[in-house]
Motif scaffolding. Structure first.
Motif, PDB file in Angstrom:
ATOM      1  N   GLU A  51     -45.205  26.884  87.232  1.00  0.00           N
ATOM      2  CA  GLU A  51     -45.055  28.085  88.050  1.00  0.00           C
ATOM      3  C   GLU A  51     -44.627  29.308  87.251  1.00  0.00           C
ATOM      4  O   GLU A  51     -44.012  30.235  87.788  1.00  0.00           O
ATOM      5  N   ALA A  52     -44.981  29.362  85.988  1.00  0.00           N
ATOM      6  CA  ALA A  52     -44.595  30.495  85.139  1.00  0.00           C
ATOM      7  C   ALA A  52     -45.476  31.707  85.391  1.00  0.00           C
ATOM      8  O   ALA A  52     -46.668  31.588  85.691  1.00  0.00           O
ATOM      9  N   ASP A  53     -44.878  32.900  85.275  1.00  0.00           N
ATOM     10  CA  ASP A  53     -45.672  34.130  85.260  1.00  0.00           C
ATOM     11  C   ASP A  53     -46.261  34.378  83.875  1.00  0.00           C
ATOM     12  O   ASP A  53     -47.254  35.084  83.734  1.00  0.00           O
ATOM     13  N   ALA A  54     -45.626  33.828  82.860  1.00  0.00           N
ATOM     14  CA  ALA A  54     -46.128  33.896  81.486  1.00  0.00           C
ATOM     15  C   ALA A  54     -45.425  32.829  80.673  1.00  0.00           C
ATOM     16  O   ALA A  54     -44.311  32.411  81.003  1.00  0.00           O
ATOM     17  N   VAL A  55     -46.099  32.381  79.610  1.00  0.00           N
ATOM     18  CA  VAL A  55     -45.560  31.349  78.726  1.00  0.00           C
ATOM     19  C   VAL A  55     -45.553  31.897  77.308  1.00  0.00           C
ATOM     20  O   VAL A  55     -46.522  32.533  76.868  1.00  0.00           O
ATOM     21  N   ILE A  56     -44.452  31.673  76.601  1.00  0.00           N
ATOM     22  CA  ILE A  56     -44.365  32.005  75.175  1.00  0.00           C
ATOM     23  C   ILE A  56     -44.204  30.706  74.404  1.00  0.00           C
ATOM     24  O   ILE A  56     -43.310  29.908  74.710  1.00  0.00           O
ATOM     25  N   VAL A  57     -45.050  30.489  73.409  1.00  0.00           N
ATOM     26  CA  VAL A  57     -44.895  29.347  72.508  1.00  0.00           C
ATOM     27  C   VAL A  57     -44.243  29.871  71.229  1.00  0.00           C
ATOM     28  O   VAL A  57     -44.848  30.653  70.489  1.00  0.00           O
ATOM     29  N   ALA A  58     -43.000  29.473  71.005  1.00  0.00           N
ATOM     30  CA  ALA A  58     -42.251  29.860  69.809  1.00  0.00           C
ATOM     31  C   ALA A  58     -42.254  28.663  68.872  1.00  0.00           C
ATOM     32  O   ALA A  58     -41.351  27.827  68.898  1.00  0.00           O
ATOM     33  N   ASP A  59     -43.296  28.569  68.055  1.00  0.00           N
ATOM     34  CA  ASP A  59     -43.490  27.411  67.173  1.00  0.00           C
ATOM     35  C   ASP A  59     -42.724  27.636  65.872  1.00  0.00           C
ATOM     36  O   ASP A  59     -42.989  28.602  65.151  1.00  0.00           O
ATOM     37  N   TYR A  60     -41.772  26.762  65.587  1.00  0.00           N
ATOM     38  CA  TYR A  60     -41.027  26.823  64.335  1.00  0.00           C
ATOM     39  C   TYR A  60     -41.325  25.615  63.447  1.00  0.00           C
ATOM     40  O   TYR A  60     -40.543  25.257  62.564  1.00  0.00           O
ATOM     41  N   GLY A  61     -42.489  24.997  63.671  1.00  0.00           N
ATOM     42  CA  GLY A  61     -42.968  23.961  62.776  1.00  0.00           C
ATOM     43  C   GLY A  61     -42.259  22.631  62.877  1.00  0.00           C
ATOM     44  O   GLY A  61     -42.358  21.810  61.957  1.00  0.00           O
ATOM     45  N   ARG A  62     -41.595  22.345  64.008  1.00  0.00           N
ATOM     46  CA  ARG A  62     -40.852  21.098  64.145  1.00  0.00           C
ATOM     47  C   ARG A  62     -41.469  20.161  65.195  1.00  0.00           C
ATOM     48  O   ARG A  62     -40.835  19.220  65.644  1.00  0.00           O
ATOM     49  N   GLY A  63     -42.693  20.460  65.607  1.00  0.00           N
ATOM     50  CA  GLY A  63     -43.458  19.462  66.330  1.00  0.00           C
ATOM     51  C   GLY A  63     -43.634  19.623  67.823  1.00  0.00           C
ATOM     52  O   GLY A  63     -44.508  18.969  68.401  1.00  0.00           O
ATOM     53  N   VAL A  64     -42.832  20.459  68.487  1.00  0.00           N
ATOM     54  CA  VAL A  64     -42.988  20.574  69.943  1.00  0.00           C
ATOM     55  C   VAL A  64     -44.384  21.078  70.295  1.00  0.00           C
ATOM     56  O   VAL A  64     -45.061  20.534  71.172  1.00  0.00           O
ATOM     57  N   TRP A  85     -48.658  33.079  71.861  1.00  0.00           N
ATOM     58  CA  TRP A  85     -48.356  32.044  70.867  1.00  0.00           C
ATOM     59  C   TRP A  85     -47.874  32.696  69.578  1.00  0.00           C
ATOM     60  O   TRP A  85     -48.622  33.408  68.911  1.00  0.00           O
ATOM     61  N   ASP A  86     -46.618  32.469  69.244  1.00  0.00           N
ATOM     62  CA  ASP A  86     -46.048  32.963  67.987  1.00  0.00           C
ATOM     63  C   ASP A  86     -46.095  31.810  66.987  1.00  0.00           C
ATOM     64  O   ASP A  86     -45.266  30.905  67.039  1.00  0.00           O
ATOM     65  N   ALA A  95     -52.336  35.373  70.128  1.00  0.00           N
ATOM     66  CA  ALA A  95     -51.474  34.812  69.088  1.00  0.00           C
ATOM     67  C   ALA A  95     -50.959  35.962  68.239  1.00  0.00           C
ATOM     68  O   ALA A  95     -51.672  36.951  68.020  1.00  0.00           O
ATOM     69  N   THR A  96     -49.709  35.837  67.747  1.00  0.00           N
ATOM     70  CA  THR A  96     -49.064  36.967  67.067  1.00  0.00           C
ATOM     71  C   THR A  96     -48.568  36.599  65.667  1.00  0.00           C
ATOM     72  O   THR A  96     -47.367  36.680  65.388  1.00  0.00           O
ATOM     73  N   PRO A  97     -49.447  36.192  64.748  1.00  0.00           N
ATOM     74  CA  PRO A  97     -48.977  35.913  63.383  1.00  0.00           C
ATOM     75  C   PRO A  97     -48.589  37.205  62.677  1.00  0.00           C
ATOM     76  O   PRO A  97     -49.173  38.268  62.933  1.00  0.00           O
ATOM     77  N   ASN A  98     -47.600  37.106  61.775  1.00  0.00           N
ATOM     78  CA  ASN A  98     -47.330  38.271  60.934  1.00  0.00           C
ATOM     79  C   ASN A  98     -48.315  38.278  59.769  1.00  0.00           C
ATOM     80  O   ASN A  98     -49.164  37.385  59.639  1.00  0.00           O
ATOM     81  N   THR A  99     -48.218  39.281  58.915  1.00  0.00           N
ATOM     82  CA  THR A  99     -49.213  39.436  57.845  1.00  0.00           C
ATOM     83  C   THR A  99     -49.235  38.220  56.918  1.00  0.00           C
ATOM     84  O   THR A  99     -50.316  37.724  56.553  1.00  0.00           O
ATOM     85  N   ALA A 100     -48.065  37.730  56.515  1.00  0.00           N
ATOM     86  CA  ALA A 100     -48.013  36.579  55.612  1.00  0.00           C
ATOM     87  C   ALA A 100     -48.610  35.343  56.283  1.00  0.00           C
ATOM     88  O   ALA A 100     -49.348  34.576  55.646  1.00  0.00           O
ATOM     89  N   GLU A 101     -48.305  35.135  57.553  1.00  0.00           N
ATOM     90  CA  GLU A 101     -48.856  33.980  58.269  1.00  0.00           C
ATOM     91  C   GLU A 101     -50.362  34.115  58.420  1.00  0.00           C
ATOM     92  O   GLU A 101     -51.106  33.137  58.241  1.00  0.00           O
ATOM     93  N   ALA A 102     -50.828  35.319  58.735  1.00  0.00           N
ATOM     94  CA  ALA A 102     -52.270  35.536  58.879  1.00  0.00           C
ATOM     95  C   ALA A 102     -52.999  35.272  57.565  1.00  0.00           C
ATOM     96  O   ALA A 102     -54.104  34.712  57.543  1.00  0.00           O
ATOM     97  N   ARG A 103     -52.368  35.655  56.457  1.00  0.00           N
ATOM     98  CA  ARG A 103     -52.978  35.403  55.153  1.00  0.00           C
ATOM     99  C   ARG A 103     -53.060  33.898  54.883  1.00  0.00           C
ATOM    100  O   ARG A 103     -54.090  33.393  54.413  1.00  0.00           O
ATOM    101  N   ALA A 104     -51.991  33.158  55.209  1.00  0.00           N
ATOM    102  CA  ALA A 104     -51.985  31.714  54.987  1.00  0.00           C
ATOM    103  C   ALA A 104     -52.971  31.004  55.907  1.00  0.00           C
ATOM    104  O   ALA A 104     -53.699  30.099  55.481  1.00  0.00           O
ATOM    105  N   PHE A 105     -53.017  31.400  57.172  1.00  0.00           N
ATOM    106  CA  PHE A 105     -53.903  30.736  58.131  1.00  0.00           C
ATOM    107  C   PHE A 105     -55.372  31.013  57.848  1.00  0.00           C
ATOM    108  O   PHE A 105     -56.224  30.139  57.976  1.00  0.00           O
ATOM    109  N   SER A 106     -55.683  32.259  57.466  1.00  0.00           N
ATOM    110  CA  SER A 106     -57.086  32.656  57.316  1.00  0.00           C
ATOM    111  C   SER A 106     -57.637  32.386  55.927  1.00  0.00           C
ATOM    112  O   SER A 106     -58.858  32.263  55.753  1.00  0.00           O
TER     113      SER A 106
END
Length: 468
Positions: free
Chosen positions: A142-155, A176-177, A192-203
């Motif tokens: 029943e959320a109006d919005a969902v934020i995924v705060a992924d810190y690399g620990r598996g959730v 999705w962060d 999705a909202t990667p920062n510049t360093a994350e975008a460089r690593a992902f892409s």
């Protein structure tokens, strides 16, 4: 297991936001250092404060709860004492937590005044993907919005969580962060909202600035199957790629301090705006503005400070100016200030401000508020609002910060940050300036800079009225 809500009710107009992700325990140790240890050439820190807070997804949930939203945190927690401490640090948040199967991760930052000295990590090795309870996935319904705060620990990597998020994304905004060690956003994610360093690593792409962000955002949107990707670029803003093309969202000018939590603040702002019905570009602009205001207000330390009902500072003003002045002084620099109404900014203003900036290492402008201008100039002034005048001044490279004051003269504002030099246009006599006595209280100097005749707000306003 599920924790109950503590704290007050959500405010009227609040949104139901569900935050999904990994929760940490953050510890900020702050103090002073004036000597080296006799055992080794390392600084000795005399601890003044030891602040503890929920970090990661817990920080996002805290931000939203402090804004008055109805917040549910879907996470995993250890059954050790630190897991219980995290629950206690989340007043006003409904915690729906499964077992983590690992010790509570703790990140301790040691700071001396405004300078980071070291970070100590405990229990931060990557754990196995955790078990997921039905209560965790049901909380998304029943959320109006969902934020995924992924810190690399598996959730965010857990199959049951991913399936639930993909189902929710079909009808609810999902922000999705991502994290370099985390999972990819699920298909259908709103943005999705990667920062510049994350975008460089992902892409895997190289480059800099807007051209790189444009290419990376487009490539990641296609690879991830998301509706949009917003590559965040620090104090420059964000580049958004969606089906309608690419759009650059500039950030308001601000003097950034401690960046901890700025990405979380941005993602939270985007999610709330989407929940309120904003379009994608407007939602990202709202998130960028929220992150800038968060930094200008003092960042995470101000978020947890007991400031009562004090409003958040406008980016580039007041507390931002105080932090700038402290940094310049710590580096042995000279602080210069000037003041005025700056209504209808013109070439004469720009030349005077540039000359004032050349007198030192930063320039703080003391700006008459709208009420102050009306008292000085009459009911028809100011022509431009206080907020617009602040924004225009901060757009000038020679202006480092702005302080708005309500009085006829800026004496009280000056006493807050005590500039070394007070500069005014050469149409004034330095000895006759009312601020001269104020500057003398701490040994400051009053200096006049070249005046450019024939240029004035009154004359410019008259000319505009004649042609308009």
């Amino acid at each position: 297991m599920t924790g109950g809500r503590s704290g007050g009710a959500a405010r009227a107009g609040a949104r139901r936001i569900v935050v999904v992700g990994d929760t940490l325990l953050d510890v900020d140790v702050s103090g002073t250092s004036e000597r080296l240890s006799p055992d080794a050439p390392v600084p000795v820190v005399d601890v003044r404060t030891d602040d503890r807070r929920a970090g990661g997804a817990g920080l996002v949930a805290t931000m939203l709860a402090k804004d008055g939203h109805d917040v549910t945190l879907v996470t995993v927690l250890s059954d050790d004492g630190r897991g219980d401490e995290i629950r206690d640090l989340l007043p006003g948040v409904r915690v729906v937590a499964g077992p983590s199967g690992a010790p509570t991760p703790v990140k301790t930052r040691v700071r001396v005044v405004d300078h980071a000295l070291v970070r100590i990590d405990e229990g931060c090795a990557t754990p196995p993907v955790p078990e997921v309870t039905a209560a965790m996935t049901d909380a998304l319904a029943e959320a109006d919005a969902v934020i995924v705060a992924d810190y690399g620990r598996g959730v965010a990597a857990a199959p049951a969580v991913r399936a639930a998020l993909e189902a929710v994304a079909a009808h609810t905004p999902v922000v999705w962060d991502p994290h370099p060690k985390g999972a990819q956003p699920v298909p259908g994610t709103t943005v999705a909202t990667p920062n510049t360093a994350e975008a460089r690593a992902f892409s895997g792409l190289g480059g800099e600035g807007v051209p790189f962000a444009t290419d990376a955002a487009g490539a990641l949107r296609e690879a991830w199957g998301t509706d949009a990707v917003a590559v965040t670029m620090g104090d420059r803003g964000a580049l958004v790629a969606s089906a309608s093309g690419s759009r650059f969202v500039p950030a308001p000018s601000t003097t950034a301090g401690d960046p901890c939590g700025a990405g979380d603040r941005l993602a939270a702002g985007v999610a709330v705006a989407l929940a309120e019905g904003a379009g994608l570009a407007d939602a990202v602009a709202a998130g960028v503005a929220d992150a800038s205001a968060y930094l200008a207000a003092g960042g995470v330390s101000a978020l947890f400070a007991d400031r009562g009902a004090e409003p958040v500072a406008v980016p580039g003003t007041d507390r931002d100016a105080l932090r700038l002045v402290q940094r310049v002084r710590a580096d042995g620099g000279t602080v210069v200030a000037t003041g005025g109404c700056f209504d209808l900014l013109h070439a004469g203003h720009a030349r005077t401000l540039s000359a004032a900036r050349a007198l030192g290492d930063c320039l703080v402008v003391c700006l008459n508020s709208d009420a102050s201008v009306r008292a000085l100039k009459g009911p028809e002034r100011p022509i431009m609002s206080q907020d617009d005048r602040v924004e225009l001044l901060l757009a000038l490279d020679c202006v480092d910060a702005v302080v708005v004051f309500d009085e006829h003269t800026p004496d009280e504002a000056l006493r807050r940050f005590r500039p070394d030099v007070w500069a005014k246009g050469g149409d004034y006599d330095a000895a006759d300036l009312p601020e001269a006595a104020t500057l003398a209280e701490w040994g400051g100097r009053v200096v006049t800079v070249p005046f450019h005749p024939g240029r004035s707000t009154t004359r410019l306003a008259a000319a505009l009225a004649h042609v308009g």
